[in-house]
Design an enzyme around this catalytic site. Structure first.
Site, PDB file in Angstrom:
ATOM      1  N   LYS A 167       0.868  -1.194   0.000  1.00  0.00           N
ATOM      2  CA  LYS A 167       0.000   0.000   0.000  1.00  0.00           C
ATOM      3  C   LYS A 167       0.902   1.241   0.000  1.00  0.00           C
ATOM      4  CE  LYS A 167      -4.130   1.693   2.364  1.00  0.00           C
ATOM      5  NZ  LYS A 167      -4.893   2.072   1.171  1.00  0.00           N
TER       6      LYS A 167
HETATM    7  N1  PMP Z   1      -7.855  -1.621  -2.738  1.00  0.00           N
HETATM    8  C1  PMP Z   1      -7.301  -0.400  -2.718  1.00  0.00           C
HETATM    9  C2  PMP Z   1      -6.585   0.085  -3.914  1.00  0.00           C
HETATM   10  C3  PMP Z   1      -7.411   0.398  -1.569  1.00  0.00           C
HETATM   11  O1  PMP Z   1      -6.870   1.614  -1.535  1.00  0.00           O
HETATM   12  C4  PMP Z   1      -8.115  -0.093  -0.445  1.00  0.00           C
HETATM   13  C5  PMP Z   1      -8.249   0.759   0.785  1.00  0.00           C
HETATM   14  N2  PMP Z   1      -7.173   0.563   1.661  1.00  0.00           N
HETATM   15  C6  PMP Z   1      -8.676  -1.370  -0.522  1.00  0.00           C
HETATM   16  C7  PMP Z   1      -8.527  -2.109  -1.686  1.00  0.00           C
HETATM   17  C8  PMP Z   1      -9.410  -1.966   0.637  1.00  0.00           C
HETATM   18  O2  PMP Z   1      -8.521  -2.270   1.694  1.00  0.00           O
HETATM   19  P1  PMP Z   1      -8.982  -2.227   3.193  1.00  0.00           P
HETATM   20  O3  PMP Z   1     -10.207  -3.059   3.281  1.00  0.00           O
HETATM   21  O4  PMP Z   1      -7.848  -2.831   3.960  1.00  0.00           O
HETATM   22  O5  PMP Z   1      -9.242  -0.816   3.546  1.00  0.00           O
END
Ligand code: PMP
Length: 315
Positions: A167
């Site tokens: 991320k």
């Molecule tokens: N995909 C992307 C590209 C994101 O930015 C996010 C948000 N963090 C998610 C999926 C979902 O991840 P999470 O459920 O951990 O927030």
């Protein structure tokens, strides 16, 4: 951040006033996107919660440990040194919410970035990094009952270039291009295909399809983030008795699905009611999405006895 957060920001192990949390323009991350981050929610307890009924409102941080562990995994991909352990960042987050006297629902943004490293691209484990945790009041991300999505003409970044599993801040330029296009064309959100043409995820959410009451979601290898809401939704759906399968999803299946929903910390669990103007199912939230969404909403606000281990009470 557009929003002024709480009065204090946690900045390299100190509480700093919001207006004093500043960095030099030489900061490496500002030039090259060399940062990793998290998005976490804290939920004010629901009115059905026993503690809330007795007047003791609380704030529950959702899967805080897992978020801080993912931050470390994201950093490892790029050899960024994070001087604070996941446990230390966990404790710092709880302390930050207490210090800011936060009792409402909040969004928490931990960010670790390469600092004064000049313009050199050889970032190593000894390059200086800085870490901040910002928290601010936050309510719903998508307005309305369901979202109208389109398939983006931009493709999702790929593990062969900038791995979507980490991320990293720079990844979000891809999400920004897709979001700009979808908003320009009157949609709420974009769904991106991977380089092979299969569905990967939305600009900031993972994606799920429902066909004949069975649930499908793409593999990580289809350029999807290891979403914490994705994992929560899969666990909840299986506990509700649904079969959940990870597999590649071709684009055309988006137009055949009975239901589609997205999962993400900010978006939570949200139904997609149309894709490229074609209604999903009958164009309203379907029963499978609804049951997963409602169960999730109950859990995160402390309204369920199940999965209390996912919640960190602040007060
Ligand atoms: N995909 C992307 C590209 C994101 O930015 C996010 C948000 N963090 C998610 C999926 C979902 O991840 P999470 O459920 O951990 O927030």
């Amino acid at each position: 951040m557009k929003e002024k957060g709480g009065e204090f920001v946690w900045f390299d192990n100190k509480f700093v006033k919001w207006e004093d949390a500043k960095v030099p323009v030489y900061t490496h991350a500002m030039h090259y996107g060399t940062a990793v981050f998290e998005g976490i929610r804290g939920y004010a307890s629901s009115s059905s919660n026993a503690a809330a009924k007795s007047g003791k409102n609380n704030v529950y941080i959702f899967r805080l440990k897992e978020h801080m562990e993912r931050l470390h995994r994201s950093a490892k991909v790029y050899s960024f040194s994070l001087p604070y352990s996941a446990d230390e960042l966990y404790d710092a987050t709880v302390e930050l919410l207490r210090k800011n006297r936060m009792k409402e629902s909040v969004y928490i943004r931990p960010l670790a970035f390469v600092g004064m490293h000049g313009i050199d691209l050889n970032v190593t484990a000894s390059s200086p990094t800085q870490t901040v945790i910002i928290a601010f009041p936050f309510a719903k991300y998508f307005k309305g009952e369901g979202i109208r999505a389109c398939v983006s003409s931009w493709r999702r970044i790929n593990d062969a270039t900038t791995p979507p599993l980490s991320k990293a801040a720079g990844n979000y330029l891809n999400s920004i291009l897709a979001t700009q296009e979808s908003r320009r064309n009157g949609y709420d959100e974009s769904i991106l295909l991977d380089l092979a043409g299969n569905v990967s995820e939305a600009s900031g959410e993972n994606i799920f399809l429902v066909r004949n009451k069975k649930i499908y979601t793409p593999y990580f290898a289809d350029s999807a983030l290891e979403g914490i809401t994705r994992d929560s939704a899969m666990t909840i759906a299986r506990e509700l008795g649904y079969e959940v399968t990870e597999r590649p999803i071709p684009r055309a299946e988006l137009y055949m699905a009975d239901e589609i929903f997205l999962t993400g910390t900010a978006a939570e669990i949200v139904p997609v009611t149309s894709v490229d103007g074609k209604p999903v199912g009958d164009g309203k939230e379907g029963p499978v999405s609804r049951s997963v969404r409602e169960t999730y909403a109950n859990i995160v606000t402390g309204g369920s006895k199940d999965h209390m281990d996912w919640l960190t009470p602040v007060w």
